[in-house]
Design a protein around this motif. Sequence first.
Motif, PDB file in Angstrom:
ATOM      1  N   UNK A 150     -20.901 -19.408  45.162  1.00  0.00           N
ATOM      2  CA  UNK A 150     -21.040 -19.873  46.541  1.00  0.00           C
ATOM      3  C   UNK A 150     -22.265 -20.731  46.787  1.00  0.00           C
ATOM      4  N   UNK A 151     -22.678 -21.482  45.779  1.00  0.00           N
ATOM      5  CA  UNK A 151     -23.874 -22.306  45.913  1.00  0.00           C
ATOM      6  C   UNK A 151     -23.527 -23.695  46.420  1.00  0.00           C
ATOM      7  N   UNK A 152     -24.410 -24.241  47.226  1.00  0.00           N
ATOM      8  CA  UNK A 152     -24.280 -25.637  47.633  1.00  0.00           C
ATOM      9  C   UNK A 152     -25.185 -26.471  46.746  1.00  0.00           C
ATOM     10  N   UNK A 153     -24.747 -27.646  46.384  1.00  0.00           N
ATOM     11  CA  UNK A 153     -25.583 -28.532  45.580  1.00  0.00           C
ATOM     12  C   UNK A 153     -25.238 -29.976  45.902  1.00  0.00           C
ATOM     13  N   UNK A 154     -26.215 -30.842  45.711  1.00  0.00           N
ATOM     14  CA  UNK A 154     -25.982 -32.250  46.020  1.00  0.00           C
ATOM     15  C   UNK A 154     -26.989 -33.117  45.285  1.00  0.00           C
ATOM     16  N   UNK A 155     -26.609 -34.366  45.138  1.00  0.00           N
ATOM     17  CA  UNK A 155     -27.473 -35.390  44.547  1.00  0.00           C
ATOM     18  C   UNK A 155     -28.499 -35.815  45.597  1.00  0.00           C
ATOM     19  N   UNK A 156     -29.734 -36.051  45.166  1.00  0.00           N
ATOM     20  CA  UNK A 156     -30.773 -36.501  46.090  1.00  0.00           C
ATOM     21  C   UNK A 156     -30.365 -37.796  46.790  1.00  0.00           C
ATOM     22  N   UNK A 157     -29.490 -38.558  46.134  1.00  0.00           N
ATOM     23  CA  UNK A 157     -29.030 -39.810  46.728  1.00  0.00           C
ATOM     24  C   UNK A 157     -28.240 -39.625  48.008  1.00  0.00           C
ATOM     25  N   UNK A 158     -27.750 -38.409  48.257  1.00  0.00           N
ATOM     26  CA  UNK A 158     -27.035 -38.149  49.518  1.00  0.00           C
ATOM     27  C   UNK A 158     -27.993 -37.772  50.635  1.00  0.00           C
ATOM     28  N   UNK A 159     -29.251 -37.496  50.267  1.00  0.00           N
ATOM     29  CA  UNK A 159     -30.267 -37.098  51.244  1.00  0.00           C
ATOM     30  C   UNK A 159     -31.117 -38.290  51.660  1.00  0.00           C
ATOM     31  N   UNK A 160     -31.365 -39.180  50.714  1.00  0.00           N
ATOM     32  CA  UNK A 160     -32.236 -40.319  50.964  1.00  0.00           C
ATOM     33  C   UNK A 160     -31.699 -41.536  50.241  1.00  0.00           C
ATOM     34  N   UNK A 161     -32.018 -42.694  50.738  1.00  0.00           N
ATOM     35  CA  UNK A 161     -31.583 -43.928  50.088  1.00  0.00           C
ATOM     36  C   UNK A 161     -32.494 -44.202  48.898  1.00  0.00           C
ATOM     37  N   UNK A 162     -31.905 -44.279  47.721  1.00  0.00           N
ATOM     38  CA  UNK A 162     -32.685 -44.508  46.516  1.00  0.00           C
ATOM     39  C   UNK A 162     -32.937 -46.002  46.333  1.00  0.00           C
ATOM     40  N   UNK A 163     -34.163 -46.327  46.008  1.00  0.00           N
ATOM     41  CA  UNK A 163     -34.542 -47.732  45.859  1.00  0.00           C
ATOM     42  C   UNK A 163     -34.923 -48.039  44.415  1.00  0.00           C
ATOM     43  N   UNK A 164     -34.622 -49.261  44.012  1.00  0.00           N
ATOM     44  CA  UNK A 164     -35.022 -49.704  42.685  1.00  0.00           C
ATOM     45  C   UNK A 164     -36.433 -50.263  42.743  1.00  0.00           C
ATOM     46  N   UNK A 165     -37.204 -50.092  41.669  1.00  0.00           N
ATOM     47  CA  UNK A 165     -38.568 -50.651  41.673  1.00  0.00           C
ATOM     48  C   UNK A 165     -38.533 -52.172  41.690  1.00  0.00           C
ATOM     49  N   UNK A 166     -39.551 -52.734  42.301  1.00  0.00           N
ATOM     50  CA  UNK A 166     -39.653 -54.198  42.359  1.00  0.00           C
ATOM     51  C   UNK A 166     -40.015 -54.714  40.977  1.00  0.00           C
ATOM     52  N   UNK A 167     -39.229 -55.668  40.504  1.00  0.00           N
ATOM     53  CA  UNK A 167     -39.494 -56.255  39.198  1.00  0.00           C
ATOM     54  C   UNK A 167     -40.671 -57.223  39.309  1.00  0.00           C
ATOM     55  N   UNK A 168     -41.533 -57.195  38.321  1.00  0.00           N
ATOM     56  CA  UNK A 168     -42.761 -57.983  38.380  1.00  0.00           C
ATOM     57  C   UNK A 168     -42.931 -58.719  37.049  1.00  0.00           C
TER      58      UNK A 168
END
Length: 488
Positions: A147-165
């Motif tokens: 009876x556990x709930x689980x989820x990907x962090x991506x459903x909680x917050x918008x995941x961003x890619x690092x800025x390429x430099x």
Amino acid sequence: MASFEGGVLLVDWENLAGALIDRGKVADRRIVDDLWEYSYRQFGGQLQAHMAAAKFDPTIVKAMREHMIERNDVQSTKEQADIQLTVLAMDYLHQGCRRFILVTGDQDFLPLILRMHRDNSELMVIYGDPSRLGAELRRTLADPQHGLSSDDIGSITKLREPRRDTGSRSLLGLLELQRRGTILGGLDRAGRIGMLARWGVLENEDENTYWAFVDGMCEKILRIDAAKKTATGWGPQNMTRTYINLGSGRYAEVRSIDYAIRVLAARARGLPLAGLRTGPFAADDGSLLTRTIDALAGIGLVRRGADNAYAVTEPDLAAGYLEPLWRVYAAVSAECYRRQARSLPYGQVESLLGRGGVGQGPERRAAGRIAAAVRYAGAAGVIDAVAVDGKRHAIATNSAFCRPFEHAYHELYRAFADRLEAPIPEQEVLGFMEESDRVRSEPVFGFDQRDRHRVLRILAQSHLAVQRDSLVTITRSRWGEAGASLRT
């Protein structure tokens, strides 16, 4: 711990940040903000929150303060956060709390998860990367009887890619040319422009493009006594040297590149990005690590395997970019101080290095490795050739590459000035280095034991110290005495 109604947020930040970075995303403070807001809503405004890690970036610390999230430090990245967070969870269970959000993908939390299930707690597990979940943890979370709930962090917050430099690749491109013994000024006799174009540092192989690039990345230094070959020997002449300008944070970038390549070179099977989250990358949100790896991969010095692990492609990078320069600088400086001379015959530099070698392993005294280190030091401006009495001499320059090593040596010499020539337990010396750097924002001796051992190794090879039977003897030297007389 006082009793309360509501729920508890427990965040294994080390695991979460590592999973996000390995996933190609950033682990910035927005993740903390969104996790806190989500948990606050879930528990109706009655929330206690904790985050555990070995090291937190200042922006993450600020977010924790703003949300009144309690900070739980572990001693090192090898010490798992599961111990601290499990103890906290059991305390809350004892106080009657039965609602939890656990943020981790670490299978070591399974006993806690199963205990919470037995106690009829309401538990949600949030993980950083579904592909990194262990098989047993995956089965437990998917089993309906738990009876556990689980989820990907991506459903909680918008995941961003690092800025390429691309700046890191530009810096590394010039650094790699120098490591190969290629000078950055004068005529292009080594195909440097073509190499930079192939690496994606330059848009084309036009010479004007190269010089415009060099003008932005380098500094020009005039030497009035540079050695020039003449019919009767070597004479002084005005010459302009072109070296990388290490201001504006570029030395820190070099240090990060050097750290990453040494760590990868020590692992034959390579490492995933998350495995590199040590040293300068320990509290990084992923941006520095990503651009460092992108630069190394762009130049072709590392490659990413099918298992997503990065491995070094060249066998001669184990010493990194700084150790060969520090070794040459230390050897020439110590010998010049010993002779009380500004310079020494250039032809003696290789034999001087041959006494202790360069780097580690059976090849450390190989003529090829020593000659390559001397060429590299000359191209990078750590040593220079000057004319003295019709002969070609070598001098140690005031290079930004080597100031950190010189500072480390002088600090060590001052600290143990009353015990010179006496054996000191190696662990005591290493402990002093670690403690000295603990209060600094930028370390002098290095980020970890590997770095600190490197300092001692260079000192021993340069006859400024002796290492034997887990003892270190710092020898008296004119160079050390000169540094001891300076203000700390």
